[in-house]
Enzyme design. Structure first.
Site, PDB file in Angstrom:
ATOM      1  CD1 TRP A 138      -2.682   1.593   0.435  1.00 51.96           C
ATOM      2  CD2 TRP A 138      -1.978   1.941   2.535  1.00 51.96           C
ATOM      3  NE1 TRP A 138      -3.381   2.656   0.938  1.00 51.96           N
ATOM      4  CE2 TRP A 138      -2.977   2.899   2.221  1.00 51.96           C
ATOM      5  CE3 TRP A 138      -1.395   1.970   3.801  1.00 51.96           C
ATOM      6  CZ2 TRP A 138      -3.404   3.859   3.128  1.00 51.96           C
ATOM      7  CZ3 TRP A 138      -1.822   2.926   4.709  1.00 51.96           C
ATOM      8  CH2 TRP A 138      -2.810   3.855   4.351  1.00 51.96           C
ATOM      9  CG  ASP A 220      -2.044  -2.353   7.209  1.00 53.60           C
ATOM     10  OD1 ASP A 220      -1.616  -1.531   6.393  1.00 53.60           O
ATOM     11  OD2 ASP A 220      -3.229  -2.317   7.624  1.00 53.60           O
ATOM     12  CE  LYS A 256      -9.692  -0.511   2.464  1.00 48.18           C
ATOM     13  NZ  LYS A 256      -9.449   0.700   3.242  1.00 48.18           N
TER      14      LYS A 256
END
Lengths: 410, 424
Positions: A138, A220, A256
């Site tokens: 990312w 993460d 999300k």
């Protein structure tokens, strides 16, 4: 020959530029496969039914106090968030050595963790501790750790473009060669952007080396539940490392899996050796938070907390998450079948083997450019697509576009 | 309060980073607020009084939600068209545009000349952090510039930490509150700023100075603004509880408008939490007036992305809804004025009670000052007396939250203050 030869690195704000270009495009069949947010089959953002329900409950709750949240955040949110990552029966939680820091989204959680590590890990204010992030990763990982003061941010082998899968040998080799005490940022599941996760056996190998070489584990976790549709399955890696007695951090995002992109709900879970260490760690993190945003926002945390702490709502939420994950899995199946039916050259197994929101299609930059300019299908230069951008209405067009890209452009 | 360039400054804060043993109580362990709150919670005495909160308390001793805000939350909640999306890193445009307008006035030349950048932040502290980081970038693209920044003495105890976290290494104080005068000593203030190096950042309270409650008057602003311009310093204005000093957003922002009208570049950090009762929603705003707004915008975007990525939407949505609807605006303004009038009344009544009790000292500052906070002017021992003997908790700098005083505890509080000052 650079490690990055076949991994095109998107410039920092590429994904938002893509969306901007998409907006300006007037082609009737345009599709945006760029940004990382869930979309329904009608290509709209989705307010999870359980979220709608809980928000209503909150709005009608007259007993809520209207005060600043504590610096570390809403207590019932922090504990519920850590529990969802580590599991109800986590021995670490029972041992009272797990804590949480409510943060502004996954980014905020990463930043607080990074700031803490820079100040207190591997010496005091040691800015030269190497930070390893996957190649690719990312795009914001680099920025967060760099701005937290770290000077040495390095890639570790991850994506093997030739075989379109995990470069395990390269990864394990990097772990063996990393200086002791280096920090490794691991994606708990649904790796962004490749969608390729290590298997359980592979995770075990990774853990073995990390323990032996004293490397720090920083997970993460932005897609728990979203990857397989099952919360526990998606948290397997985290829980395995905890059972192997690592002290570790998990930066969690509920953007999300709750569809709460706009409310910035994150949690930094800290697993320490014992309660005493945990207390000291949290006290220093509190000081860091105080100079960053001081008191986190309450709306999103309340929604998540209420949901996670009520069995009925929790069950309903799991159902909503499964709905999203299932739609993605369905689209993966569909895309692969259609490409195979079209006879598109190459193998497309990776589409269904990869997991989560994203897929690394394997399209090269020229083919990506073709997709965007000629077919008005917007995707990242890396070939990453957001599976949520596919719908039953556009999948034929997209499959056809990919077919043309692969056959006409080399 | 000049500090040396040794590795530990006067506040005992290590220049290399945060870690470092500090002898200054402001940095020891928890900040005063949580410590006071913790002591207050542990106190089993029924008649305990907590005057150290940061929110506005209503007459029944609780924080509360403005009627209009409750209604708007219901409305927004039932909106079928609402979709969750990532907000822009700089926040809701509806909100930032209006925030700039209510602060500078719609016809502000700075706005018309597009010299204004507004960024929504997750609260006031976050705005200060972002502003501090931006100024460093403005002064040096390599990040070499690290201050000095001047903070008032006293000031909010978190400020130094925020500037330090933003990379400032030279943090100094300027004289502000004078205990004997129980007010601002302008002469010494000017004396301290007059020796400031060019480009120094000067943090000034636009209104509702925390923790003293003592604000600069218009003529004092004129003198200070002149000095700032002459010595090429950079004004960093704080507006944490905008609206609660005078019951009017624009009036509270007078100092900001004044500096803007003089063509000064400035930064202003604001919060709309207090005047909207949206404490949990972190509705902060950073206002920049500068010739370099596009540079600042792209820098702000970058800085934000690695700090919190995007601010949270809920609170800003509510504030924008009120600002963009004239009927809402009027209704909200009335509620806000009610809060302010109540605080003014409490100040007057407290002053009167102390006068009737014959409490020594001059209490004019109670009614001359405005806003939520008031510095009583007690010594540390007197404050200790109040917490241990009278179970009355306030901040170490004898600052108390006026709104937390009500009909039930007023007599007790007045009596306590009286005892603190008369007991040997």
């Amino acid at each position: 020959m650079s490690l990055f030869a076949d991994v095109p690195q998107a410039p920092p704000v590429a994904v938002f530029k893509l969306t901007a270009d998409f907006r300006e495009d007037s082609h009737p069949q345009k599709v945006n496969l760029g940004v990382g947010a869930y979309r329904t089959d009608d290509c709209l953002p989705w307010v999870l039914p359980v979220v709608k329900k809980v928000e209503r409950l909150i709005v009608e709750d007259n007993s809520l106090n209207h005060e600043y949240l504590p610096i570390l955040g809403l207590p019932e949110f922090r504990s519920a968030a850590s529990k969802v990552a580590l599991g109800d029966d986590s021995p670490a939680i029972k041992d009272n050595r797990v804590g949480g820091v409510q943060a502004l989204g996954g980014t905020g959680a990463l930043r607080i963790g990074a700031e803490f590590l820079r100040r207190w890990y591997n010496g005091v204010n040691n800015t030269s501790t190497p930070i390893y992030v996957s190649a690719p990763t990312w795009e914001n990982h680099n920025g967060v750790f760099a701005d937290a003061g770290f000077k040495d941010i390095r890639p570790y082998h991850y994506w093997d473009a030739a075989k379109r899968g995990l470069d395990l040998t390269g990864l394990l080799d990097d772990l063996e060669k990393a200086p002791e005490h280096s920090v490794f940022v691991l994606h708990a599941c649904a790796h962004n952007p490749t969608g390729t996760d290590p298997t359980q056996e592979e995770w075990k190998k990774i853990a073995e080396i990390m323990k032996r070489r004293k490397l720090f584990v920083f997970f993460d976790s932005a897609y728990q539940g979203f990857a397989s549709g099952n919360l526990d399955k998606d948290a397997w890696a985290i829980r395995y490392f905890v059972s192997e007695e690592f002290e570790l951090f998990v930066a969690q995002s509920f953007s999300k899996n709750f569809g709460l992109y706009n409310e910035r709900v994150g949690n930094l879970t800290v697993v320490a050796k014992d309660n005493e260490n945990l207390t000291r760690i949290l006290s220093q993190m509190e000081k860091i938070v105080r100079t960053t945003w001081s008191n986190p926002p309450s709306q999103g945390a309340r929604v998540v907390s209420k949901t996670l702490n009520c069995p009925e709502l929790f069950a309903e939420w799991k159902g909503n998450v499964k709905t999203m994950a299932d739609r993605v899995l369905f689209m993966r199946d569909e895309l692969k079948s259609k490409l195979q039916a079209l006879g598109t050259p190459g193998t497309w197994d990776h589409i269904t083997q990869q997991i989560g929101m994203f897929s690394f299609t394997g399209l090269n930059p020229k083919q990506v450019e073709f997709m965007i300019k000629e077919k008005h299908v917007y995707l990242m230069a890396s070939g990453r697509i957001n599976m949520c951008g596919l719908t039953t209405k556009n999948i034929d067009y997209i499959a056809q576009a990919i077919h043309e890209a692969v056959t006409k452009v080399q | 309060m000049r500090q040396t360039n040794s590795s530990m400054d006067a506040k005992g804060v290590n220049h290399r980073g945060d870690p470092g043993v500090s002898t200054d109580k402001h940095f020891a362990g928890l900040s005063p607020l949580p410590r006071q709150l913790s002591a207050f919670k542990k106190d089993s005495q029924v008649k305990k009084v907590h005057l150290a909160g940061r929110e506005y308390y209503s007459e029944d001793g609780n924080t509360y939600e403005l009627r209009l805000i409750g209604k708007i939350k219901q409305q927004l909640n039932s909106d079928p068209t609402f979709r969750p999306e990532y907000p822009s890193p700089l926040g809701l445009r509806d909100f930032t545009q209006k925030a700039a307008e209510v602060t500078l006035g719609r016809n502000s030349r700075a706005i018309l000349e597009r010299q204004v950048l507004g960024v929504q932040t997750p609260g006031f502290s976050a705005a200060v952090r972002l502003g501090a980081e931006l100024l460093r970038r403005l002064n040096s693209s390599t990040g070499a510039w690290r201050g000095p920044v001047y903070l008032s003495s006293p000031c909010d105890d978190s400020l130094a930490g925020i500037f330090q976290a933003a990379g400032y290494r030279d943090i100094r104080g300027y004289y502000y509150w004078d205990d004997k005068q129980r007010g601002i000593c302008l002469e010494r203030l000017l004396g301290d700023l007059d020796t400031a190096p060019e480009r120094s950042v000067v943090v000034l309270s636009a209104s509702a100075h925390y923790p003293t409650g003592a604000d600069l008057c218009q003529s004092q602003w004129a003198v200070i603004a002149q000095l700032i311009t002459k010595r090429k310093l950079f004004p960093f204005l704080l507006l944490p509880a905008q609206g609660l000093s005078y019951g009017d957003l624009e009036q509270d922002a007078w100092a900001v408008q004044y500096c803007a009208s003089r063509g000064m570049e400035l930064i202003c950090t604001q919060s709309f939490s207090h005047c909207f009762g949206l404490y949990g929603e972190a509705v902060g705003h950073l206002l920049c007036i500068s010739k370099h707004t596009s540079f600042l915008q792209s820098e702000a975007d970058q800085i934000v992305r690695s700090l919190w990525a995007e601010p949270s939407a809920a609170g800003a949505h509510i504030v924008a809804t009120v600002f963009n609807n004239p009927a809402h605006f009027v209704e909200w303004h009335d509620e806000m004025q009610h809060m302010v009038e109540r605080c003014m009344l409490i100040r007057a009544v407290l002053k009167e009670k102390l006068r009737l009790l014959g409490t020594p000292g001059c209490w004019d500052h109670l009614t001359e000052q405005h806003g939520l906070f008031c510095r009583i002017g007690l010594s540390d021992q007197q404050i200790e007396f109040l917490s241990s003997r009278r179970h009355m908790y306030m901040l170490p700098s004898s600052c108390l939250n006026v709104s937390a005083i009500n009909g039930c505890n007023l007599d007790y509080i007045a009596e306590s203050i009286h005892q603190a000052l008369t007991t040997p």
